[in-house]
Enzyme design. Structure first.
Site, PDB file in Angstrom:
ATOM      1  N   LYS A   1       0.830  -1.207   0.000  1.00 41.11           N
ATOM      2  CA  LYS A   1       0.000   0.000   0.000  1.00 41.11           C
ATOM      3  C   LYS A   1       0.869   1.264   0.000  1.00 41.11           C
ATOM      4  O   LYS A   1       0.623   2.198  -0.782  1.00 41.11           O
ATOM      5  CB  LYS A   1      -0.938  -0.019   1.219  1.00 41.11           C
ATOM      6  CG  LYS A   1      -1.894   1.174   1.297  1.00 41.11           C
ATOM      7  CD  LYS A   1      -3.155   0.828   2.058  1.00 41.11           C
ATOM      8  CE  LYS A   1      -2.939   0.699   3.561  1.00 41.11           C
ATOM      9  NZ  LYS A   1      -2.692   2.006   4.214  1.00 41.11           N
ATOM     10  N   SER A   2       1.874   1.295   0.850  1.00 42.25           N
ATOM     11  CA  SER A   2       2.738   2.487   0.914  1.00 42.25           C
ATOM     12  C   SER A   2       3.411   2.748  -0.430  1.00 42.25           C
ATOM     13  O   SER A   2       3.467   3.885  -0.910  1.00 42.25           O
ATOM     14  CB  SER A   2       3.820   2.295   1.979  1.00 42.25           C
ATOM     15  OG  SER A   2       3.250   2.255   3.266  1.00 42.25           O
ATOM     16  N   ARG A  18       2.860   5.923  -3.379  1.00 36.02           N
ATOM     17  CA  ARG A  18       4.013   6.714  -3.827  1.00 36.02           C
ATOM     18  C   ARG A  18       4.261   6.524  -5.316  1.00 36.02           C
ATOM     19  O   ARG A  18       4.703   7.456  -6.003  1.00 36.02           O
ATOM     20  CB  ARG A  18       5.240   6.337  -2.989  1.00 36.02           C
ATOM     21  CG  ARG A  18       5.124   6.840  -1.526  1.00 36.02           C
ATOM     22  CD  ARG A  18       6.031   6.037  -0.606  1.00 36.02           C
ATOM     23  NE  ARG A  18       6.116   6.578   0.749  1.00 36.02           N
ATOM     24  CZ  ARG A  18       5.230   6.360   1.731  1.00 36.02           C
ATOM     25  NH1 ARG A  18       4.147   5.626   1.506  1.00 36.02           N
ATOM     26  NH2 ARG A  18       5.415   6.884   2.938  1.00 36.02           N
ATOM     27  N   GLY A  51      -5.296   7.875   5.466  1.00 36.54           N
ATOM     28  CA  GLY A  51      -4.392   8.850   6.075  1.00 36.54           C
ATOM     29  C   GLY A  51      -3.157   9.089   5.224  1.00 36.54           C
ATOM     30  O   GLY A  51      -2.650  10.214   5.145  1.00 36.54           O
ATOM     31  N   ARG A  75      -8.805  11.931  12.705  1.00 40.08           N
ATOM     32  CA  ARG A  75      -7.360  11.732  12.891  1.00 40.08           C
ATOM     33  C   ARG A  75      -6.598  13.059  12.843  1.00 40.08           C
ATOM     34  O   ARG A  75      -6.985  13.985  12.143  1.00 40.08           O
ATOM     35  CB  ARG A  75      -6.835  10.753  11.828  1.00 40.08           C
ATOM     36  CG  ARG A  75      -7.518   9.397  11.959  1.00 40.08           C
ATOM     37  CD  ARG A  75      -7.023   8.393  10.951  1.00 40.08           C
ATOM     38  NE  ARG A  75      -5.602   8.095  11.137  1.00 40.08           N
ATOM     39  CZ  ARG A  75      -4.896   7.341  10.304  1.00 40.08           C
ATOM     40  NH1 ARG A  75      -5.470   6.849   9.221  1.00 40.08           N
ATOM     41  NH2 ARG A  75      -3.629   7.103  10.547  1.00 40.08           N
ATOM     42  N   SER A 115       6.990   9.131  12.295  1.00 42.98           N
ATOM     43  CA  SER A 115       5.939   8.989  11.286  1.00 42.98           C
ATOM     44  C   SER A 115       6.493   9.130   9.884  1.00 42.98           C
ATOM     45  O   SER A 115       6.978  10.190   9.490  1.00 42.98           O
ATOM     46  CB  SER A 115       4.845  10.042  11.506  1.00 42.98           C
ATOM     47  OG  SER A 115       4.007  10.117  10.361  1.00 42.98           O
ATOM     48  N   ASP A 137       1.765  -1.135  11.905  1.00 42.00           N
ATOM     49  CA  ASP A 137       0.429  -1.524  11.444  1.00 42.00           C
ATOM     50  C   ASP A 137       0.080  -2.958  11.831  1.00 42.00           C
ATOM     51  O   ASP A 137      -1.047  -3.408  11.599  1.00 42.00           O
ATOM     52  CB  ASP A 137       0.331  -1.366   9.926  1.00 42.00           C
ATOM     53  CG  ASP A 137       0.343   0.100   9.505  1.00 42.00           C
ATOM     54  OD1 ASP A 137       0.001   0.962  10.334  1.00 42.00           O
ATOM     55  OD2 ASP A 137       0.696   0.373   8.341  1.00 42.00           O
ATOM     56  N   LYS A 171      -4.527   5.707  14.770  1.00 41.42           N
ATOM     57  CA  LYS A 171      -4.606   5.048  13.462  1.00 41.42           C
ATOM     58  C   LYS A 171      -6.067   5.089  12.989  1.00 41.42           C
ATOM     59  O   LYS A 171      -6.849   5.906  13.460  1.00 41.42           O
ATOM     60  CB  LYS A 171      -4.054   3.630  13.565  1.00 41.42           C
ATOM     61  CG  LYS A 171      -2.558   3.580  13.886  1.00 41.42           C
ATOM     62  CD  LYS A 171      -1.735   4.202  12.779  1.00 41.42           C
ATOM     63  CE  LYS A 171      -0.248   4.172  13.061  1.00 41.42           C
ATOM     64  NZ  LYS A 171       0.522   4.882  12.031  1.00 41.42           N
ATOM     65  N   ARG A 184      -7.729  -3.159   9.508  1.00 44.03           N
ATOM     66  CA  ARG A 184      -6.841  -4.113  10.178  1.00 44.03           C
ATOM     67  C   ARG A 184      -7.493  -4.745  11.411  1.00 44.03           C
ATOM     68  O   ARG A 184      -7.105  -5.838  11.822  1.00 44.03           O
ATOM     69  CB  ARG A 184      -5.498  -3.460  10.520  1.00 44.03           C
ATOM     70  CG  ARG A 184      -4.761  -2.984   9.260  1.00 44.03           C
ATOM     71  CD  ARG A 184      -3.280  -2.828   9.409  1.00 44.03           C
ATOM     72  NE  ARG A 184      -2.760  -1.971   8.343  1.00 44.03           N
ATOM     73  CZ  ARG A 184      -2.514  -2.376   7.084  1.00 44.03           C
ATOM     74  NH1 ARG A 184      -2.708  -3.643   6.744  1.00 44.03           N
ATOM     75  NH2 ARG A 184      -2.064  -1.528   6.185  1.00 44.03           N
TER      76      ARG A 184
HETATM   77  C1  S3P Z   1       2.487   4.845   6.209  1.00 42.75           C
HETATM   78  C2  S3P Z   1       3.029   5.212   7.410  1.00 42.75           C
HETATM   79  C3  S3P Z   1       2.475   4.775   8.705  1.00 42.75           C
HETATM   80  C4  S3P Z   1       1.532   3.591   8.566  1.00 42.75           C
HETATM   81  C5  S3P Z   1       0.573   3.775   7.423  1.00 42.75           C
HETATM   82  C6  S3P Z   1       1.323   3.945   6.110  1.00 42.75           C
HETATM   83  C7  S3P Z   1       3.109   5.345   4.973  1.00 42.75           C
HETATM   84  O1  S3P Z   1       1.772   5.856   9.281  1.00 42.75           O
HETATM   85  O2  S3P Z   1       0.799   3.393   9.757  1.00 42.75           O
HETATM   86  O3  S3P Z   1      -0.295   2.668   7.317  1.00 42.75           O
HETATM   87  O4  S3P Z   1       2.786   4.832   3.868  1.00 42.75           O
HETATM   88  O5  S3P Z   1       3.930   6.266   5.061  1.00 42.75           O
HETATM   89  P1  S3P Z   1       2.468   6.956  10.241  1.00 42.75           P
HETATM   90  O6  S3P Z   1       3.411   7.734   9.430  1.00 42.75           O
HETATM   91  O7  S3P Z   1       1.316   7.783  10.728  1.00 42.75           O
HETATM   92  O8  S3P Z   1       3.108   6.160  11.332  1.00 42.75           O
END
Ligand code: S3P
Length: 446
Positions: A28-29, A33, A101, A129, A174, A326, A353, A402
């Site tokens: 997902k991350s 990007r 988020g 959030r 973060s 996570d 979260k 989750r």
């Molecule tokens: C993420 C960073 C994390 C993670 C989120 C994905 C990202 O959040 O919990 O699911 O893709 O950069 P935080 O930066 O708030 O810890």
């Protein structure tokens, strides 16, 4: 305002051992990007293995609304024509971030250094959030933000060009805050620096460098110093997104706790900033082996074979928190089947979260007959020593994918069925989760 799918209650019963082989969908991350950076490159990028979950689709829609052309071919490859760094257009409507988020915070960074204004809205979970953590550094760079009380969504962000480069020490560990600042720095003249005292996932750094941004990373006494020189052109890329270790997590725990299980989870990304759960499970005695270790899209990847094993309680090292942030909900599930009391502390971020993951998991496991003690920054879970837990409850997933998936795993070794009040949020990150569950358990029971 953002709408989410109607609640989908789901009752899950134990189905016996997990067997066979599945692969997990794209990270997902990295998927977020990939779309964002491709949308800023000049020319066409191709993305293979993109996660087609609601969160990532929200990012795609937002990048389209700001001028990028994004298409999915019939074979599942995504093609993106970017607008060039500095070329984002003002979106005609509010950007609907849904439950995501990551989309929200990273896109706020991108908008901050463009001369455009965008309104960000989201669902009830996202609207609760904290966004102050990104508003504060982006305001220092010159962006003007009008947020709802408490620094929440809906909010309106007025970007500025040229923005002002800053040096910013992260007050919370973060990756989203780090990434928001680096993405803002991409279109900011001069050098923008983020100092990271505690390392978090480094996908932004790896991918920005891969797209040709002038980015350096240095280890210093204060932590990692990441510097990006702005106003560079990004070159289009052919990206292969590795599988998401945060999605693999559910199967690692399920196969570890359900007697007789023996599975292979293919295509698991093993970037060391993401593998805290595997470390913790191995400390507990889990039997996880890596097969066919390889590099995919610049990230280490392997297939993981997982066999049932008796787990013992551990004190979860607090320094694992960023690399398993996570995965705490499903770690608490593993702890519910271990021998002894597992103590996890130092994970205060879980409170902000998609839900308050300490309170939500304490309530859900407690309702299923597991002895839990909530801490401000974690939880103590007394395990069953490998026996099935009682189950027989309805639990609240609180718009948190989750939680829904973690409690599905708990239900696989419960004496009585567990009802998830709403499993719809699973579609945000893992739309094929229940199909993979069926595949590993020989189909859904009647
Ligand atoms: C993420 C960073 C994390 C993670 C989120 C994905 C990202 O959040 O919990 O699911 O893709 O950069 P935080 O930066 O708030 O810890």
């Amino acid at each position: 305002m953002s709408h989410h799918a109607p609640a989908q209650p789901l009752t899950v019963s134990a189905r016996g051992a997990l067997r066979g082989r599945i692969t997990v969908p794209g990270d997902k991350s990295i998927s977020h990007r990939s779309l964002m950076l491709s949308a800023l490159a000049v020319g066409e990028s191709r993305i293979e293995g993109l996660l087609e979950g609601e969160d990532v689709l929200a990012t795609a829609a937002a990048m389209r609304a700001m001028g990028a052309t994004i298409e999915r071919d019939a074979d599942g490859v995504w093609r993106v024509h970017g607008v060039g760094v500095g070329g984002l257009l003002q979106p005609a409507q509010a950007l609907d971030m849904g439950n995501s988020g990551t989309s929200t915070r990273l896109l706020m960074g991108l908008v901050a250094s463009h001369p455009i204004t965008a309104t960000f809205v989201g669902d009830a979970s996202l609207s609760g959030r904290p966004m102050g953590r990104v508003i504060e550094p982006l305001a220092r760079m010159g962006a003007d933000v009008t947020a709802s009380p408490g620094g929440k969504l809906p909010l309106m962000l007025r970007g500025i060009s040229p923005a002002v480069p800053i040096t910013y020490t992260l007050p919370v560990a973060s990756a989203q805050v780090k990434s928001a600042i680096l993405l803002a720095g991409l279109n900011t003249p001069g050098i923008t620096r983020v100092i990271e005292p505690v390392p978090t996932r480094d996908h932004s750094e790896r991918m920005l460098a891969g797209f040709g941004a002038a980015l350096s990373v240095e280890d210093t006494a204060e932590g990692k110093v990441i510097a990006i020189r702005g106003e560079a052109e990004l070159r289009p890329q052919a990206i292969v997104v590795p599988g998401d270790p945060s999605s693999a997590a559910f199967w690692l725990v399920a196969a570890s706790v359900v007697p007789g299980s023996d599975i292979v989870v293919g295509n698991v990304g093993l970037n060391p900033t993401r593998t805290g759960l595997i470390t913790a499970l191995r400390m507990m005695g889990a039997d996880i082996t890596e097969e066919d270790a390889r590099i995919v899209g610049g990230e280490p990847v392997a297939d993981l074979r997982v066999r049932h094993a008796p787990l013992r309680a551990i004190e979860v090292p607090a320094d694992l928190a960023p690399s398993m942030i996570d995965e705490y909900p499903v770690l608490f599930v593993a702890a519910a089947f271990a021998e002894g009391r597992t103590v996890a502390r130092g994970a205060h971020e879980l409170r902000v979260k998609e839900s308050d993951r300490i309170a939500t998991m304490a309530a859900a496991l407690g309702a299923c007959g597991v002895a839990v003690e909530e801490h401000e920054d974690g939880m103590t879970v007394t395990g069953s020593g490998g026996e099935a837990i009682p189950g027989g409850a309805t639990i609240a997933s609180k718009l948190d994918h989750r939680i829904a998936m973690s409690m599905t795993v708990a239900a696989l070794h419960a004496r009585r069925p567990v009802t998830i009040d709403d499993a719809a949020p699973v579609a945000t990150s893992y739309p094929t989760f229940f199909a993979s569950l069926d595949a590993l358990t020989g189909g859904a029971p009647a």
